[in-house]
Motif scaffolding. Structure first.
Motif, mmCIF file in Angstrom:
data_model
loop_
_atom_site.group_PDB
_atom_site.id
_atom_site.type_symbol
_atom_site.label_atom_id
_atom_site.label_comp_id
_atom_site.label_asym_id
_atom_site.label_seq_id
_atom_site.Cartn_x
_atom_site.Cartn_y
_atom_site.Cartn_z
ATOM 1 N N ARG A 183 0.823 -1.208 0.000
ATOM 2 C CA ARG A 183 0.000 0.000 0.000
ATOM 3 C C ARG A 183 0.859 1.260 0.000
ATOM 4 N N ARG A 184 1.924 1.221 0.776
ATOM 5 C CA ARG A 184 2.801 2.387 0.869
ATOM 6 C C ARG A 184 3.523 2.653 -0.442
ATOM 7 N N GLY A 185 3.720 1.609 -1.240
ATOM 8 C CA GLY A 185 4.532 1.742 -2.431
ATOM 9 C C GLY A 185 3.842 2.354 -3.632
ATOM 10 N N GLY A 186 2.522 2.435 -3.635
ATOM 11 C CA GLY A 186 1.854 2.989 -4.808
ATOM 12 C C GLY A 186 0.364 3.120 -4.596
ATOM 13 N N GLY A 187 -0.303 3.767 -5.552
ATOM 14 C CA GLY A 187 -1.732 3.969 -5.447
ATOM 15 C C GLY A 187 -2.073 5.246 -4.704
ATOM 16 N N PRO A 188 -3.347 5.417 -4.363
ATOM 17 C CA PRO A 188 -3.795 6.671 -3.749
ATOM 18 C C PRO A 188 -3.183 6.939 -2.380
ATOM 19 N N GLU A 189 -2.681 5.889 -1.707
ATOM 20 C CA GLU A 189 -2.096 6.090 -0.381
ATOM 21 C C GLU A 189 -0.591 5.835 -0.383
ATOM 22 N N ALA A 190 0.046 6.066 -1.488
ATOM 23 C CA ALA A 190 1.495 5.878 -1.591
ATOM 24 C C ALA A 190 2.206 6.752 -0.566
ATOM 25 N N GLY A 191 3.185 6.147 0.077
ATOM 26 C CA GLY A 191 3.968 6.877 1.063
ATOM 27 C C GLY A 191 3.414 6.833 2.462
ATOM 28 N N ARG A 192 2.222 6.293 2.640
ATOM 29 C CA ARG A 192 1.599 6.249 3.952
ATOM 30 C C ARG A 192 2.047 5.010 4.717
ATOM 31 N N GLY A 193 2.455 5.207 5.964
ATOM 32 C CA GLY A 193 2.792 4.088 6.831
ATOM 33 C C GLY A 193 1.544 3.389 7.336
ATOM 34 N N ALA A 194 1.707 2.571 8.372
ATOM 35 C CA ALA A 194 0.569 1.817 8.904
ATOM 36 C C ALA A 194 0.844 1.438 10.343
ATOM 37 N N TYR A 195 -0.229 1.240 11.074
ATOM 38 C CA TYR A 195 -0.140 0.681 12.425
ATOM 39 C C TYR A 195 -0.913 -0.627 12.412
ATOM 40 N N LEU A 196 -0.248 -1.726 12.688
ATOM 41 C CA LEU A 196 -0.815 -3.061 12.551
ATOM 42 C C LEU A 196 -0.925 -3.716 13.921
ATOM 43 N N ASP A 197 -2.118 -4.083 14.294
ATOM 44 C CA ASP A 197 -2.418 -4.713 15.579
ATOM 45 C C ASP A 197 -2.652 -6.195 15.321
#
Length: 380
Positions: A183-197
């Motif tokens: 997800r972070r690598g491309g598309g509308p949310e490119a560059g966005r990190g994540a918090y995974l529980d």
């Protein structure tokens, strides 16, 4: 062979699930820096300890990583940690919920420091809910997640070994981490990190849809020792041989069961395959068949046939099993001075036609040296 070139992983986890997830990422090509407290990961003392005072189990599960020791309770340690976070792609941690917040290193502060950070929090019961802060181990997570209820004979559930929740949750963590990187690598949310529980309990729970559905349907309840896949069927069981060894029979399909029955000279059993469960009388007959001869006899007779028969090798025999040896996943270690023998099981996958790559031994560095080495090893 590297699938994650240039990916930097900061591994704060201890014991087994998190470190295994970190090792899987290292096997895929990421540069993994494991951060331990001044006293080290307690896994260092668990299991067989070598002359250097470090457990062979710890060495096996942390091979391929660089280890640094930081006191996150000190300002200096937190500053060094923040420098690592600023350059990390992935943060993997297994603290109880809220621990990093108390240190001033919570989810929001780390995301502000590095908005691209994929932060995976691996815990026993998850970050929320009434059990979030409750202690536990694999056996507890297996119980709550439904993994023990239908496993084992009628008398009592059976503990699994190695611990299932620990290992399965490592895989679960890697799956969602890789998805977050995509997800972070491309598309509308490119560059966005994540918090995974990711929780060990919910990893086990994710496997329970079929048995829980069966529990709601008359005649399909997977009660211990009474269903098709947990001991109620003669065609799908573990059997003992005359010399105290064990074999597995997984002849669910009619053609496999027929092949088995005819090979052991009991064609009359073919029509009895789907007698009502639990098939105690039929199971007793098949038990008597296998108990009548040693393992070598059954291996010679049934091994060449297409009837889903396999012996149960002792653990020491597994590395030399012809299929295991041919695939190249196992490495024997412990040739270094002061070390006893140990086994490493490499990445369970071939990439582009090549067997799993070897792992470098873990190495321990000072924080500044580790950061420099991390940059070099992760350079693309």
């Amino acid at each position: 062979m590297t699938l994650l070139p240039g990916t930097r992983v900061l591994d704060l986890s201890q014991w087994l699930p998190g470190p295994m997830a970190g090792q899987l990422l290292a096997d895929l090509g990421a540069a993994v820096c494991k951060v331990e407290p001044p006293g080290g990961d307690p896994m260092r003392a668990l299991g067989p300890v070598d002359d250097d005072g470090v457990s062979a189990w710890y060495k096996a599960i942390n091979a391929g990583k660089t280890v640094v020791r930081l006191d996150l309770k000190s300002g200096e340690g937190r500053d060094a940690f923040r420098r690592l976070v600023a350059e990390a792609d992935i943060l993997l941690e297994s603290y109880r919920p809220g621990t990093l917040d108390k240190l001033g290193l919570g989810r929001d502060s780390l995301a502000a420091l590095n908005p691209r950070l994929v932060h995976c929090a691996l815990s026993g019961y998850g970050q929320t809910g009434p059990y979030a802060l409750k202690g536990g181990h694999d056996i507890n997570y297996m119980a709550v997640g439904g993994g023990l209820a239908a496993s084992g004979p009628e008398a009592a559930p059976v503990m699994t070994y190695p611990p299932v929740a620990d290992h399965a949750s490592a895989l679960q963590a890697v799956v969602v981490i890789l998805a977050a990187l995509l997800r972070r690598g491309g598309g509308p949310e490119a560059g966005r990190g994540a918090y995974l529980d990711v929780s060990l309990t919910e990893t086990v729970l994710a496997w329970q849809a079929l048995p829980m559905t069966g529990a709601l349907r008359p005649g399909w309840q997977p009660t211990r020792g009474r269903a098709l896949l947990n001991g109620g069927a003669a065609c799908y069981r573990v059997y003992g041989t005359a010399d105290g060894r064990f074999v597995t029979l997984g002849a669910i399909e009619a053609k496999f069961w027929r092949c088995f029955c005819e090979a052991v000279g009991r064609p009359g059993l073919v029509a009895r395959q789907w007698e009502p469960f639990p098939q105690k009388a039929l199971i007793a007959e098949v038990e008597a068949i296998f108990a009548g001869q040693p393992l070598a006899h059954w291996t010679a007779l049934l091994g060449p046939l297409d009837c889903c028969f396999e012996p149960v090798p002792e653990l020491a025999e597994v590395p030399d099993h012809p299929q295991v040896a041919a695939r190249g996943q196992i490495r024997r270690r412990g040739q270094e001075p002061g070390e006893g023998p140990r086994v490493e099981s490499l990445l369970g996958a071939w990439i582009d036609g090549s067997p799993p790559p070897d792992r470098a031994p873990l190495r321990e560095l000072e924080p500044a040296a580790a950061l420099a080495a991390w940059r070099r090893s992760a350079a693309v």
